[in-house]
Enzyme design. Structure first.
Site, PDB file in Angstrom:
ATOM      1  N   ARG A 157       0.833  -1.208   0.000  1.00  0.00           N
ATOM      2  CA  ARG A 157       0.000   0.000   0.000  1.00  0.00           C
ATOM      3  C   ARG A 157       0.869   1.260   0.000  1.00  0.00           C
ATOM      4  NH1 ARG A 157      -5.088   0.543   3.955  1.00  0.00           N
ATOM      5  NH2 ARG A 157      -5.836  -0.955   2.403  1.00  0.00           N
TER       6      ARG A 157
ATOM      7  N   LEU B 129     -13.514  -6.791  -0.123  1.00  0.00           N
ATOM      8  CA  LEU B 129     -12.750  -5.598   0.239  1.00  0.00           C
ATOM      9  C   LEU B 129     -12.619  -4.615  -0.916  1.00  0.00           C
ATOM     10  CD1 LEU B 129      -9.879  -7.065   2.456  1.00  0.00           C
ATOM     11  CD2 LEU B 129     -12.059  -6.066   3.154  1.00  0.00           C
TER      12      LEU B 129
ATOM     13  N   GLY C 245     -18.847   1.258   4.047  1.00  0.00           N
ATOM     14  CA  GLY C 245     -19.039   2.530   3.360  1.00  0.00           C
ATOM     15  C   GLY C 245     -18.254   3.675   3.958  1.00  0.00           C
TER      16      GLY C 245
ATOM     17  N   HIS D   6     -11.177   4.571   3.602  1.00  0.00           N
ATOM     18  CA  HIS D   6     -10.631   4.313   2.266  1.00  0.00           C
ATOM     19  C   HIS D   6      -9.140   4.067   2.390  1.00  0.00           C
ATOM     20  CE1 HIS D   6      -9.429   5.076  -1.941  1.00  0.00           C
ATOM     21  NE2 HIS D   6     -10.647   4.685  -2.229  1.00  0.00           N
TER      22      HIS D   6
ATOM     23  N   THR E 221      -9.719   3.985  12.830  1.00  0.00           N
ATOM     24  CA  THR E 221      -9.756   4.234  11.399  1.00  0.00           C
ATOM     25  C   THR E 221      -8.990   5.506  11.069  1.00  0.00           C
ATOM     26  OG1 THR E 221     -11.196   4.633   9.490  1.00  0.00           O
ATOM     27  CG2 THR E 221     -11.985   5.434  11.619  1.00  0.00           C
TER      28      THR E 221
ATOM     29  N   ASP F 186     -19.199   4.099  -1.779  1.00  0.00           N
ATOM     30  CA  ASP F 186     -20.092   2.970  -1.531  1.00  0.00           C
ATOM     31  C   ASP F 186     -21.185   3.296  -0.518  1.00  0.00           C
ATOM     32  OD1 ASP F 186     -18.677   1.190  -3.254  1.00  0.00           O
ATOM     33  OD2 ASP F 186     -17.142   0.992  -1.708  1.00  0.00           O
TER      34      ASP F 186
END
Length: 395
Positions: free
Chosen positions: A2, A230, A274, A277, A326, A334
């Protein structure tokens, strides 16, 4: 891997704070300058395809001519229709889509040209022809899967050369009479067309394409990456969650009872679908664009499901910040995309990722053309065993 800076992807760049830009244009920019379908307001898939491929905004005439070319290429070969019709209705629609796309390589002009021998400098021309053919055929393939699985008693409308790509797709799905859904699909497919090259589906297409597989094989592989929970399956998970919220708290939706349900979800060890990211650290501009679409439609503003989406977006970020697990507590695309489809009558959850698959072809396929034009090499990262990694750390 990533965040590893290791790919050339010309069509779009994703900034963590600003969001996506397509050849330098933001989503609001694209909505202002990319031509809509005749009689519509939303940018078309063709105009986004033109931008992603050339870096230039097409004129309305150029966009319309591309629509006509795609319509002329849009019919499926009989053997692919037979293949899709033979599959069990219980087979996941994304599996069927990947199989259908792979089967289309039977008629690949790139593969045929490569086998007879062509110069490397000519690869991109045959790749372009295949890519346009695949974009053209995806709506008919995706619509056939939808009808076979969910409405086998209904016939599929023929391709109308007076319609744009999404206009024909909506018509073949059986929603051609619903102008609101057709306009939403135009926006949805344009917005989902590309999101930089590092996401799983785009990168898969690039990786397989680097072996000189034709676009049909390359994009079928990308579709199977998109089918993962995912990645492309996320919008249906959001809708399931939203409907579960509605079932539990009923019509009296308040910020407080949404907050309670959010905490219930998090304390059970689940994620709130949702939100968050892999790259973005602010609200997803695609989510904002879909919300703006909803604000212009009274029937969407009156929808309990859409109201729940809006109210959840107002509450969830603070709950997720307090939860503390997060990096991005904001809604992504989404959080809204599937709920609008559901409102307009396209209620089959498992099919939603197929629409995503029709869309993502715009970016992935245009970049296959550029990869061959630029002569990009076979992708081959270095791997390490656990022992080798331990030695690296010790040294």
């Amino acid at each position: 891997m990533r965040g590893l800076k290791a790919m050339l992807w010309e069509a779009s760049v994703l900034d963590p704070n600003e969001g996506i830009r397509f050849h330098g244009l933001t989503i609001p920019d694209c909505q202002k300058v990319l031509p809509p379908a005749p009689g519509g307001k939303e940018m078309t898939a063709e105009s986004m395809l033109w931008l992603l491929l050339t870096g230039r905004v097409p004129s309305p005439h150029e966009s319309r001519q591309l629509s006509l070319e795609l319509a002329e290429k849009g019919e499926l070969p009989a053997f692919v229709e037979k293949l899709i019709d033979s599959l069990p209705k219980t087979l996941h629609p994304m599996t069927q889509l990947g199989m259908g796309v792979a089967a289309l390589n039977h008629d690949s002009v790139f593969q045929a040209a490569y086998e007879r021998g062509i110069k490397k400098s000519e690869y991109w021309t045959y790749m372009l022809e295949d890519c346009l053919s695949l974009v053209a055929k995806l709506p008919a393939l995706a619509a056939r899967i939808y009808r076979n699985v969910y409405h086998p008693e209904k016939t599929i409308a023929p391709i109308d050369k007076n319609l744009d790509l999404v206009g024909n797709y909506s018509n073949m799905l059986g929603f051609g009479h619903n102008e609101h859904l057709t306009e939403y699909l135009r926006l949805y497919i344009a917005l989902h067309g590309d999101h930089e090259g590092g996401n799983a589906s785009a990168h898969t297409s690039h990786l397989v394409g680097s072996t000189l597989s034709d676009p049909y094989i390359s994009y079928s592989a990308a579709l199977f990456a998109l089918a993962g929970p995912l990645h492309g399956l996320a919008n249906q998970e959001v809708l399931r969650w939203q409907l579960a919220v509605q079932k539990e708290i009923g019509d009296n939706v308040t910020h407080e009872n949404i907050k309670e349900y959010l905490w219930k979800t998090l304390k059970s060890g689940q994620v709130v679908p949702g939100y968050g990211h892999g790259v973005l650290r602010n609200p997803d501009p695609r989510f904002i664009a879909l919300q703006e679409f909803c604000k212009t439609r009274p029937e969407l503003q009156a929808s309990p499901t859409i109201q729940l989406v809006q109210k959840t977006a107002e509450v969830a970020p603070e709950v997720l910040k307090e939860h503390g697990k997060t990096k991005n507590p904001y809604p992504n695309v989404d959080a809204a995309s599937g709920c609008v489809l559901y409102h307009y009558g396209l209620t089959e959850f498992k099919y939603y990722t197929v629409i995503f698959g029709v869309s993502r072809a715009l970016g992935a396929l245009t970049q296959l053309v550029w990869a061959r034009a630029l002569g990009l090499p076979l992708e081959r990262p270095k791997s390490y065993s656990m022992d080798a990694l331990e030695k690296l750390i010790k040294n």
